[in-house]
Design a protein around this motif. Structure first.
Motif, PDB file in Angstrom:
ATOM      1  N   TRP A 122       0.916  -1.183   0.023  1.00  0.00           N
ATOM      2  CA  TRP A 122       0.049   0.070   0.000  1.00  0.00           C
ATOM      3  C   TRP A 122       0.980   1.286  -0.087  1.00  0.00           C
ATOM      4  CZ3 TRP A 122       0.502   4.082   3.480  1.00  0.00           C
ATOM      5  CH2 TRP A 122       1.209   3.610   4.640  1.00  0.00           C
ATOM      6  N   ASP A 123       1.859   1.198   0.648  1.00  0.00           N
ATOM      7  CA  ASP A 123       2.768   2.401   0.838  1.00  0.00           C
ATOM      8  C   ASP A 123       3.670   2.800  -0.276  1.00  0.00           C
ATOM      9  OD1 ASP A 123       4.600   0.397   1.324  1.00  0.00           O
ATOM     10  OD2 ASP A 123       5.645   1.377   2.852  1.00  0.00           O
ATOM     11  N   GLN A 124       3.552   1.960  -1.397  1.00  0.00           N
ATOM     12  CA  GLN A 124       4.200   2.019  -2.657  1.00  0.00           C
ATOM     13  C   GLN A 124       3.228   2.140  -3.664  1.00  0.00           C
ATOM     14  OE1 GLN A 124       7.809  -0.503  -3.221  1.00  0.00           O
ATOM     15  NE2 GLN A 124       7.927  -0.356  -1.071  1.00  0.00           N
ATOM     16  N   GLY A 125       1.870   2.397  -3.162  1.00  0.00           N
ATOM     17  CA  GLY A 125       0.745   2.715  -4.305  1.00  0.00           C
ATOM     18  C   GLY A 125       0.197   1.689  -4.706  1.00  0.00           C
ATOM     19  N   GLY A 126       0.288   0.355  -4.041  1.00  0.00           N
ATOM     20  CA  GLY A 126      -0.546  -0.821  -4.131  1.00  0.00           C
ATOM     21  C   GLY A 126      -2.086  -0.592  -3.747  1.00  0.00           C
ATOM     22  N   ILE A 127      -2.926  -1.122  -4.468  1.00  0.00           N
ATOM     23  CA  ILE A 127      -4.407  -1.044  -4.107  1.00  0.00           C
ATOM     24  C   ILE A 127      -5.125  -2.607  -3.914  1.00  0.00           C
ATOM     25  CG2 ILE A 127      -4.832   1.095  -4.956  1.00  0.00           C
ATOM     26  CD1 ILE A 127      -5.952  -0.008  -7.542  1.00  0.00           C
ATOM     27  N   ALA A 128      -4.375  -3.573  -3.825  1.00  0.00           N
ATOM     28  CA  ALA A 128      -4.997  -4.898  -3.827  1.00  0.00           C
ATOM     29  C   ALA A 128      -5.541  -5.205  -2.649  1.00  0.00           C
ATOM     30  CB  ALA A 128      -3.705  -5.930  -4.312  1.00  0.00           C
ATOM     31  N   HIS A 129      -5.084  -4.377  -1.468  1.00  0.00           N
ATOM     32  CA  HIS A 129      -5.795  -4.343  -0.392  1.00  0.00           C
ATOM     33  C   HIS A 129      -6.978  -3.889  -0.343  1.00  0.00           C
ATOM     34  CE1 HIS A 129      -4.045  -0.424  -0.373  1.00  0.00           C
ATOM     35  NE2 HIS A 129      -4.615  -0.412   0.953  1.00  0.00           N
ATOM     36  N   LEU A 130      -7.596  -3.194  -1.098  1.00  0.00           N
ATOM     37  CA  LEU A 130      -9.055  -2.454  -1.095  1.00  0.00           C
ATOM     38  C   LEU A 130      -9.918  -3.374  -1.735  1.00  0.00           C
ATOM     39  CD1 LEU A 130      -7.726   0.724  -2.591  1.00  0.00           C
ATOM     40  CD2 LEU A 130      -7.795   0.279  -0.216  1.00  0.00           C
ATOM     41  N   ASP A 131     -11.328  -3.146  -1.308  1.00  0.00           N
ATOM     42  CA  ASP A 131     -12.244  -4.105  -1.911  1.00  0.00           C
ATOM     43  C   ASP A 131     -12.538  -3.752  -3.213  1.00  0.00           C
ATOM     44  OD1 ASP A 131     -14.262  -1.945  -2.550  1.00  0.00           O
ATOM     45  OD2 ASP A 131     -14.719  -1.856  -0.256  1.00  0.00           O
ATOM     46  N   ARG A 132     -13.004  -4.775  -4.121  1.00  0.00           N
ATOM     47  CA  ARG A 132     -12.956  -4.677  -5.688  1.00  0.00           C
ATOM     48  C   ARG A 132     -13.680  -3.283  -6.123  1.00  0.00           C
ATOM     49  NH1 ARG A 132     -10.138  -7.064  -8.386  1.00  0.00           N
ATOM     50  NH2 ARG A 132      -9.434  -9.074  -7.804  1.00  0.00           N
ATOM     51  N   ALA A 133     -14.654  -3.081  -5.549  1.00  0.00           N
ATOM     52  CA  ALA A 133     -15.352  -1.825  -6.033  1.00  0.00           C
ATOM     53  C   ALA A 133     -14.515  -0.638  -5.937  1.00  0.00           C
ATOM     54  CB  ALA A 133     -16.652  -1.520  -5.249  1.00  0.00           C
ATOM     55  N   GLU A 134     -13.787  -0.379  -4.776  1.00  0.00           N
ATOM     56  CA  GLU A 134     -12.922   0.598  -4.646  1.00  0.00           C
ATOM     57  C   GLU A 134     -11.527   0.631  -5.820  1.00  0.00           C
ATOM     58  OE1 GLU A 134     -13.334   3.438  -3.267  1.00  0.00           O
ATOM     59  OE2 GLU A 134     -11.472   4.213  -2.781  1.00  0.00           O
ATOM     60  N   GLN A 135     -11.189  -0.412  -5.676  1.00  0.00           N
ATOM     61  CA  GLN A 135      -9.867  -0.744  -6.763  1.00  0.00           C
ATOM     62  C   GLN A 135     -10.421  -0.392  -7.965  1.00  0.00           C
ATOM     63  OE1 GLN A 135      -7.981  -4.420  -6.729  1.00  0.00           O
ATOM     64  NE2 GLN A 135      -8.365  -4.930  -4.907  1.00  0.00           N
ATOM     65  N   GLU A 136     -11.775  -0.602  -8.440  1.00  0.00           N
ATOM     66  CA  GLU A 136     -12.670  -0.515  -9.620  1.00  0.00           C
ATOM     67  C   GLU A 136     -12.493   1.164 -10.009  1.00  0.00           C
ATOM     68  OE1 GLU A 136     -12.835  -1.447 -13.348  1.00  0.00           O
ATOM     69  OE2 GLU A 136     -12.229  -3.046 -11.682  1.00  0.00           O
ATOM     70  N   ARG A 137     -12.938   1.696  -9.041  1.00  0.00           N
ATOM     71  CA  ARG A 137     -13.092   3.071  -9.093  1.00  0.00           C
ATOM     72  C   ARG A 137     -11.845   3.842  -9.302  1.00  0.00           C
ATOM     73  NH1 ARG A 137     -12.393   7.410  -6.548  1.00  0.00           N
ATOM     74  NH2 ARG A 137     -11.554   6.549  -4.767  1.00  0.00           N
ATOM     75  N   ILE A 138     -10.994   3.524  -8.617  1.00  0.00           N
ATOM     76  CA  ILE A 138      -9.550   4.321  -8.627  1.00  0.00           C
ATOM     77  C   ILE A 138      -8.981   3.961 -10.056  1.00  0.00           C
ATOM     78  CG2 ILE A 138      -7.169   3.995  -7.871  1.00  0.00           C
ATOM     79  CD1 ILE A 138      -8.251   3.393  -4.942  1.00  0.00           C
ATOM     80  N   LEU A 139      -9.133   2.691 -10.550  1.00  0.00           N
ATOM     81  CA  LEU A 139      -8.753   2.406 -11.905  1.00  0.00           C
ATOM     82  C   LEU A 139      -9.390   3.322 -12.906  1.00  0.00           C
ATOM     83  CD1 LEU A 139      -8.292  -1.388 -11.492  1.00  0.00           C
ATOM     84  CD2 LEU A 139      -6.339   0.338 -11.727  1.00  0.00           C
ATOM     85  N   GLN A 140     -10.623   3.663 -12.761  1.00  0.00           N
ATOM     86  CA  GLN A 140     -11.516   4.204 -13.725  1.00  0.00           C
ATOM     87  C   GLN A 140     -11.558   5.768 -13.623  1.00  0.00           C
ATOM     88  OE1 GLN A 140     -12.964   2.765 -16.042  1.00  0.00           O
ATOM     89  NE2 GLN A 140     -12.572   0.616 -15.376  1.00  0.00           N
ATOM     90  N   SER A 141     -10.784   6.265 -12.462  1.00  0.00           N
ATOM     91  CA  SER A 141     -10.957   7.569 -12.218  1.00  0.00           C
ATOM     92  C   SER A 141      -9.715   8.365 -13.232  1.00  0.00           C
ATOM     93  CB  SER A 141     -10.497   7.805 -10.616  1.00  0.00           C
ATOM     94  OG  SER A 141      -9.805   9.122 -10.342  1.00  0.00           O
ATOM     95  N   ARG A 142     -10.207   9.375 -13.626  1.00  0.00           N
ATOM     96  CA  ARG A 142      -9.042  10.398 -14.261  1.00  0.00           C
ATOM     97  C   ARG A 142      -8.382  11.350 -13.652  1.00  0.00           C
ATOM     98  NH1 ARG A 142     -10.496   9.314 -19.914  1.00  0.00           N
ATOM     99  NH2 ARG A 142      -9.918  11.507 -20.267  1.00  0.00           N
ATOM    100  N   GLU A 143      -8.718  11.398 -12.292  1.00  0.00           N
ATOM    101  CA  GLU A 143      -7.935  12.764 -11.360  1.00  0.00           C
ATOM    102  C   GLU A 143      -8.240  12.218 -10.232  1.00  0.00           C
ATOM    103  OE1 GLU A 143      -8.292  16.621 -12.726  1.00  0.00           O
ATOM    104  OE2 GLU A 143      -8.013  17.230 -10.578  1.00  0.00           O
ATOM    105  N   VAL A 144      -7.008  12.194  -9.286  1.00  0.00           N
ATOM    106  CA  VAL A 144      -6.916  12.097  -8.008  1.00  0.00           C
ATOM    107  C   VAL A 144      -7.799  13.167  -7.254  1.00  0.00           C
ATOM    108  CG1 VAL A 144      -5.787  11.551  -5.964  1.00  0.00           C
ATOM    109  CG2 VAL A 144      -5.038  11.057  -7.974  1.00  0.00           C
TER     110      VAL A 144
END
Ligand code: UDP
Length: 606
Positions: free
Chosen positions: A435-457
């Motif tokens: 997580w501290d190097q930017g991994g998102i695998a620990h998040l739930d699927r929906a949140e991972q999906e949202r992050i992957l789709q997002s075009r701006e933090v």
């Protein structure tokens, strides 16, 4: 007040680990993942770790020698004890609130066992300000330069001097010390912004904090990878908290300054509101350069940099080798060299000694780098140079501006360009990293999906926002044509340091000898003749454009009419009424924007 901050000193981009742990370099497996080219990464990693280990051992050795050599022999022990018993602790502080306070102590003691500073009360002790219980709301002062962070507070425990009879014999430290916290000594941006600049200027503020003073770091970290940089601030090797244990159980500092000046910091990291420039920036390029001159000299890094004998100009590309990579660095180097017809070189913290980095940067015409702590080396750029900051996909440059703010400080005289990767196909993500190097695998699927789709933090607070970490640790293939367009947008004229015009930047003093004469022309007509002399300091300066601003205000009215004039007298007839009292305000302006103070107001009655 309820503590509202994270429980440990943070990195600019992520919450840090336990004190003493490394930042971004601890998890070897993750680094292998990150680099993909695992053999190369392993060699590099080993090199960095070995260097780190060797330098830490050396530092620790030097420090323990230093500690042993503490000059008790030079202390008249009985006299020192007598002073402590009779006079107790004396404290006088500057600053009105805990966030702008620095305190000077005589006989401030520290119990290694209790890990507390001790204020000894006697009939002669002194505590100013005497805050009563407000000393705990929330603290006497901030021990680091980061404002009001609840892991960085300083306070002391109070005891009568009679308690000394039941305490271990004190060890007296006769030198002048500056006691402070480093905020995040693994990260170069934090090191310069939070520690080195504030320490340097705190030392400037108090004359006894001279080159013989010793720094004492109380945050609890080990010396750290960049301890050598802290050693440049004075002739004495700093002490870290751990080392105090080896000195004795009760240490008494004869003369201690506690806390750091915040006057030079320009950025807040987003603990209570999203990160951004500080609200009231009080530092300019002049003070920054005063610091970098001192520092460069101490570092033995003055010199021609990469310039050839003919003073050839060049561009520096600062690369990161562990993460947040530029994937087409060779292409980028070639393109920059061609576009600007300049030699282009790369540096990295892994492959170059810091003194070589400073030597190179301090003569460069342009510094190009991914967003990241290494960009704080822009501090060392010469006037007129260009800073180009690259941002990965979905990271909005306007939301993360420590280096932009630095480049745009008044009189810093740097030109700043931000470029962002807007093409998703040019980014490489690492969802499976820790997580501290930017991994998102620990998040739930929906949140991972949202992050992957997002075009701006979206804007966020420091320090663990997974979407931010995910995006900031991407690698980027830089779209060279769009980058060159962005640079060209700012660097319209030729790139190069020659012929930089420097405004002298000095402000006018008050105009002198201001007078006004009123005359009434008729029942509805009157005039005000106003005259003044040039500001006293003008005759010592070469100022090309001198103007005067005159405000005319009818007494009792809020509104006024402003005039800009070039001569030193003027007769006002427009809107001037007979039998009326006017207030006349006059000030001088140098150039476009150097506004002087108003002279004493003239009161003129028609
Ligand atoms: N760092 C480095 N090379 C890398 C990655 C990081 O030299 O490839 C340095 C970086 O300059 C900083 C420290 O390691 O001093 C921590 O880096 P991190 O990514 O945590 O912080 P950031 O650079 O985003 O502020």
């Amino acid at each position: 007040m309820v503590p509202h901050h994270c429980p440990a000193p943070p990195c600019a981009h992520r919450l840090t680990r336990n004190p003493g742990a490394g930042c971004g370099r601890m998890n070897i497996a993750a680094v292998f993942n990150a680099l993909l080219v695992s053999i190369l990464a392993a060699v590099l990693w080993k090199h960095v770790r070995l260097r780190e280990h060797a330098s830490t051992l050396e530092e620790e050795l030097a420090l323990s020698r230093q500690a042993q050599a503490f000059p008790q022999a030079t202390v008249d022990y009985q006299a020192a004890l007598q002073t402590l018993l009779e006079e107790g602790t004396r404290m006088v502080c500057t600053g009105r609130t805990h966030t702008d306070r620095v305190c000077r102590f005589r006989e401030l003691c520290y119990s290694v066992e209790a890990e507390e500073f001790i204020f000894f009360h006697s009939n002669a002790s002194l505590m100013l300000p005497n805050l009563g219980p407000r000393r705990f709301q929330p603290a006497l002062l901030d021990l680091s330069s980061v404002e009001d962070h609840n892991t960085q507070y300083f306070n002391f425990v109070e005891l009568p001097t009679s308690a000394l009879r039941s305490l271990p014999a004190p060890l007296f430290m006769p030198e002048v010390v500056l006691i402070a916290n480093r905020f995040n000594p693994d990260n170069l941006m934090h090191i310069f912004h939070d520690d080195l600049l504030p320490m340097f200027y705190t030392m400037q503020q108090f004359p006894d904090l001279d080159q013989e003073a010793r720094l004492v770091f109380m945050e609890g970290w080990g010396p750290g990878l960049h301890f050598d940089l802290y050693q440049l601030l004075s002739h004495k090797v700093p002490l870290v908290r751990e080392q105090l244990k080896s000195l004795g159980s009760l240490l008494c500092f004869s003369q201690a300054y506690v806390g750091l000046s915040k006057v030079t910091t320009w950025y807040q990291y987003g603990f209570v509101q999203p990160q951004g420039p500080k609200a009231n920036i009080l530092v300019s390029g002049d003070e920054i350069r005063r610091f970098t001159r001192f520092f460069t000299e101490r570092l033995n890094a003055s010199g021609p940099g990469g310039r050839g004998p003919a003073g050839e100009e060049y561009i520096v590309v600062f690369s990161r080798t562990l993460n947040r990579l530029i994937l087409n660095e060779a292409e980028l180097l070639l393109a920059l060299a061609q576009e600007f017809q300049m030699k282009t070189v790369t540096v990295s913290l892994e492959d170059h000694a810091f003194s070589d980095v400073v030597r190179l940067v301090s003569n460069a015409s342009m510094l190009v780098s991914m967003h990241g702590a290494q960009l704080v080396t822009a501090l060392f750029l010469p006037r007129g140079a260009v800073v180009v900051e690259l941002f990965p996909y979905a990271v909005n440059p306007d939301h993360y501006t420590p280096y932009k703010t630095l480049a745009n400080l008044p009189n810093m005289d740097l030109r700043y360009v931000a470029w962002q990767n807007t093409k998703q196909e040019n980014t490489v993500t690492y969802p499976d990293r820790p997580w501290d190097q930017g991994g998102i695998a620990h998040l739930d699927r929906a949140e991972q999906e949202r992050i992957l789709q997002s075009r701006e933090v979206p804007r966020h607070l420091c320090c663990r926002n997974p979407e931010w970490l995910f995006r900031i640790y991407q690698d980027t293939k830089v779209d060279v044509p769009s980058l060159l367009r962005a640079i060209r947008g700012v660097v319209r004229a030729n790139l190069g340091l020659g012929g930089q015009k420097r405004a002298n930047g000095l402000y006018p003093s008050k105009v002198r000898g201001a007078k006004c004469q009123a005359s009434v022309q008729g029942a509805a007509e009157a005039r005000l003749s106003v005259s003044w002399q040039i500001p006293w300091n003008l005759r010592f300066l070469k100022v090309r454009e001198v103007k005067y601003e005159v405000w005319i205000q009818e007494q009792g009215e809020n509104a006024y009419t402003p005039y800009i004039l070039t001569l030193q007298n003027h007769t006002f007839a427009e809107n001037i009424k007979p039998f009326t009292t006017y207030l006349v305000w006059i000030r001088c302006i140098f150039g476009k924007s150097l506004l002087g103070p108003f002279a004493d107001v003239l009161v003129c009655s028609t």
